[in-house]
Motif scaffolding. Structure first.
Motif, PDB file in Angstrom:
ATOM      1  N   LEU A  12       2.581 -30.976   9.106  1.00  0.00           N
ATOM      2  CA  LEU A  12       1.203 -30.694   8.693  1.00  0.00           C
ATOM      3  C   LEU A  12       1.156 -29.852   7.414  1.00  0.00           C
ATOM      4  CD1 LEU A  12      -0.607 -30.076  12.109  1.00  0.00           C
ATOM      5  CD2 LEU A  12      -0.658 -32.118  10.652  1.00  0.00           C
ATOM      6  N   GLY A  13       2.172 -29.030   7.205  1.00  0.00           N
ATOM      7  CA  GLY A  13       2.258 -28.281   5.951  1.00  0.00           C
ATOM      8  C   GLY A  13       2.361 -29.210   4.756  1.00  0.00           C
ATOM      9  N   HIS A  14       3.191 -30.237   4.880  1.00  0.00           N
ATOM     10  CA  HIS A  14       3.312 -31.211   3.789  1.00  0.00           C
ATOM     11  C   HIS A  14       2.036 -32.032   3.632  1.00  0.00           C
ATOM     12  CE1 HIS A  14       7.467 -30.653   2.541  1.00  0.00           C
ATOM     13  NE2 HIS A  14       7.758 -30.454   3.812  1.00  0.00           N
ATOM     14  N   VAL A  15       1.401 -32.362   4.747  1.00  0.00           N
ATOM     15  CA  VAL A  15       0.119 -33.074   4.677  1.00  0.00           C
ATOM     16  C   VAL A  15      -0.888 -32.219   3.906  1.00  0.00           C
ATOM     17  CG1 VAL A  15      -1.850 -33.895   6.046  1.00  0.00           C
ATOM     18  CG2 VAL A  15       0.478 -34.472   6.753  1.00  0.00           C
ATOM     19  N   ALA A  16      -0.911 -30.919   4.196  1.00  0.00           N
ATOM     20  CA  ALA A  16      -1.856 -30.021   3.522  1.00  0.00           C
ATOM     21  C   ALA A  16      -1.552 -29.907   2.029  1.00  0.00           C
ATOM     22  CB  ALA A  16      -1.818 -28.639   4.178  1.00  0.00           C
ATOM     23  N   VAL A  17      -0.280 -29.759   1.664  1.00  0.00           N
ATOM     24  CA  VAL A  17       0.068 -29.623   0.246  1.00  0.00           C
ATOM     25  C   VAL A  17      -0.251 -30.912  -0.507  1.00  0.00           C
ATOM     26  CG1 VAL A  17       1.960 -29.280  -1.384  1.00  0.00           C
ATOM     27  CG2 VAL A  17       1.811 -27.837   0.641  1.00  0.00           C
ATOM     28  N   LEU A  18       0.157 -32.047   0.054  1.00  0.00           N
ATOM     29  CA  LEU A  18      -0.119 -33.324  -0.601  1.00  0.00           C
ATOM     30  C   LEU A  18      -1.616 -33.608  -0.626  1.00  0.00           C
ATOM     31  CD1 LEU A  18       1.188 -35.732  -1.996  1.00  0.00           C
ATOM     32  CD2 LEU A  18       1.472 -36.799   0.247  1.00  0.00           C
ATOM     33  N   GLY A  19      -2.294 -33.318   0.476  1.00  0.00           N
ATOM     34  CA  GLY A  19      -3.749 -33.488   0.506  1.00  0.00           C
ATOM     35  C   GLY A  19      -4.440 -32.608  -0.507  1.00  0.00           C
TER      36      GLY A  19
END
Length: 153
Positions: A12-19
């Motif tokens: 979810l951290g990567h989802v947040a950064v990419l998002g």
């Protein structure tokens, strides 16, 4: 925290950064070439996180996702250094770009984007530039991936 919780947090951290990168783009901050390079390892980490959460070799996939996080963090450090003029960036996307490769028709064409973003331009900064924040967050995510890879449960 269990491995499962760490995997969820990192993914979810990567989802947040990419998002977040896509949100910045949607509100008008066009990415440069190096910004786009930083997105690919985030996408890879998300896929690897999904595989790990599905039970596909969690230690291996978490380790590979940690590597992806370190790679995007490294690109972020390099990009931040280019923005701060600590070192030269790729000639294809910095102020020293060679326009000799373009024809007159290319330079006059209206078929290209309205704005060409150079990799050494800082378009947004809050203490650190976007590239700097990408590095900090990515290295933090790499630590979480590493913890997930080491957990047995």
């Amino acid at each position: 925290m269990t491995r499962f919780h760490l995997l969820i947090a990192a993914t979810l951290g990567h989802v947040a950064v990419l998002g977040g990168a896509f949100v910045f783009q949607a509100i008008g901050y066009a990415p440069c070439a190096m910004c786009l390079w930083q997105r690919w390892p985030h996408a890879a980490a998300i896929v690897l996180g999904a595989l790990a959460l599905a039970g596909v070799a969690p230690r291996v996939t978490a380790t590979l996702a940690a590597l992806a996080a370190v790679i995007t963090g490294g690109i972020g450090v390099f990009h931040a250094g280019v923005e701060q003029a600590w070192w030269d960036g790729p000639s294809s996307c910095t102020g020293g770009a060679d326009l000799g490769a373009f024809t007159g028709a290319d330079l006059l064409s209206t078929d290209i984007a309205d704005t060409v973003i150079m990799c050494d331009d800082i378009v947004w900064q809050l203490g650190l530039t976007m590239a700097g924040w990408n590095a900090v967050l990515s290295f933090g995510l790499a630590v979480i991936w590493g913890l997930a890879a080491r957990r047995t449960v």
